[in-house]
Design a protein around this motif. Structure first.
Motif: not given
Length: 226
Positions: A123-127, A193-197
């Motif tokens: 996950v990108p740092d900004g997110q 896992r926590l991710h953008l999807g």
């Protein structure tokens, strides 16, 4: 007792290999791992082929996780059933700890454990901050945390296919109403896992609506017939 593990996967190429390896790499490995590809359009199927005969692979057109799980359960041979989500990880001793409890307490039908939530490294740092969980480690009455006797799973009835995101919440409520005997091991058994999807974190309005629907169905089921 034989253990069957079910994994439903949809467009899971980023994480599915790691999830499967966490199941196959248990200190007491399962007897069979059934992975059902729910109509993926990415590279999920190619990754599944790389596991060869270490797993059983089923495919279907995209129909949702509840339908996929039902299809896998139809061929599962184990007296005990476990589940893993395609983007989560089992900790190495999950089955060992849960099997030990089931053998020690014969009246227990389902065993849960703790879940540790973590933001996926990709996950990108900004997110990352918005995905950070309020509580990292907590008791996990989640599908992927559960090891259950097949007889108890069947007794509670099938998962509700009209609730694609919350079918397990609805099923567990019904199972408890029907007397499911459950217990918990005091260990982390799953790393979530926590991710953008993550649908539940990126589409919270839909998740909340479906949760309310599941609760209404549970309340209605508890009312005596008129």
């Amino acid at each position: 007792m034989r253990v069957s593990v079910v994994i439903a996967a949809y467009n899971a190429e980023t994480y599915i290999a790691e999830a499967i390896e966490s199941v196959l790499g248990q200190t007491i490995p399962p007897d069979e791992v059934i992975v059902i590809d729910d109509g993926s359009t990415d590279g999920t199927r190619n990754i599944l082929r790389q596991f060869g005969d270490r797993i059983i692979v089923l495919t279907q057109g995209n129909s949702g996780q509840a339908v996929a799980v039902k299809k896998a359960l139809a061929i599962a041979q184990g007296e005990l059933i476990g589940f893993c989500d395609a983007d989560d990880l089992w900790t190495p001793r999950k089955l060992e700890l849960q099997l030990e409890l089931l053998e020690r307490q014969g009246d227990v039908e389902a065993v849960f454990g703790k879940v540790e939530q973590f933001v996926s490294p990709d996950v990108p740092d900004g997110q990352r901050e918005r995905l950070k969980p309020a509580v990292a480690i907590m008791p996990g009455e989640l599908k992927q945390c559960m090891l259950i006797r097949r007889a108890a799973l069947d007794r509670a009835g099938p998962f509700d296919q009209s609730l694609p995101a919350t079918f397990f919440i609805a099923w567990l409520g019904r199972a408890k109403q029907n007397g499911l005997e459950s217990a918990h091991v005091d260990d982390i058994v799953v790393r979530r896992r926590l991710h953008l999807g993550n649908g539940g974190r990126t589409n919270t309005d839909a998740q909340n609506r479906e949760t309310l629907l599941a609760l209404r169905k549970a309340i209605k089921a508890r009312r005596p017939p008129e």
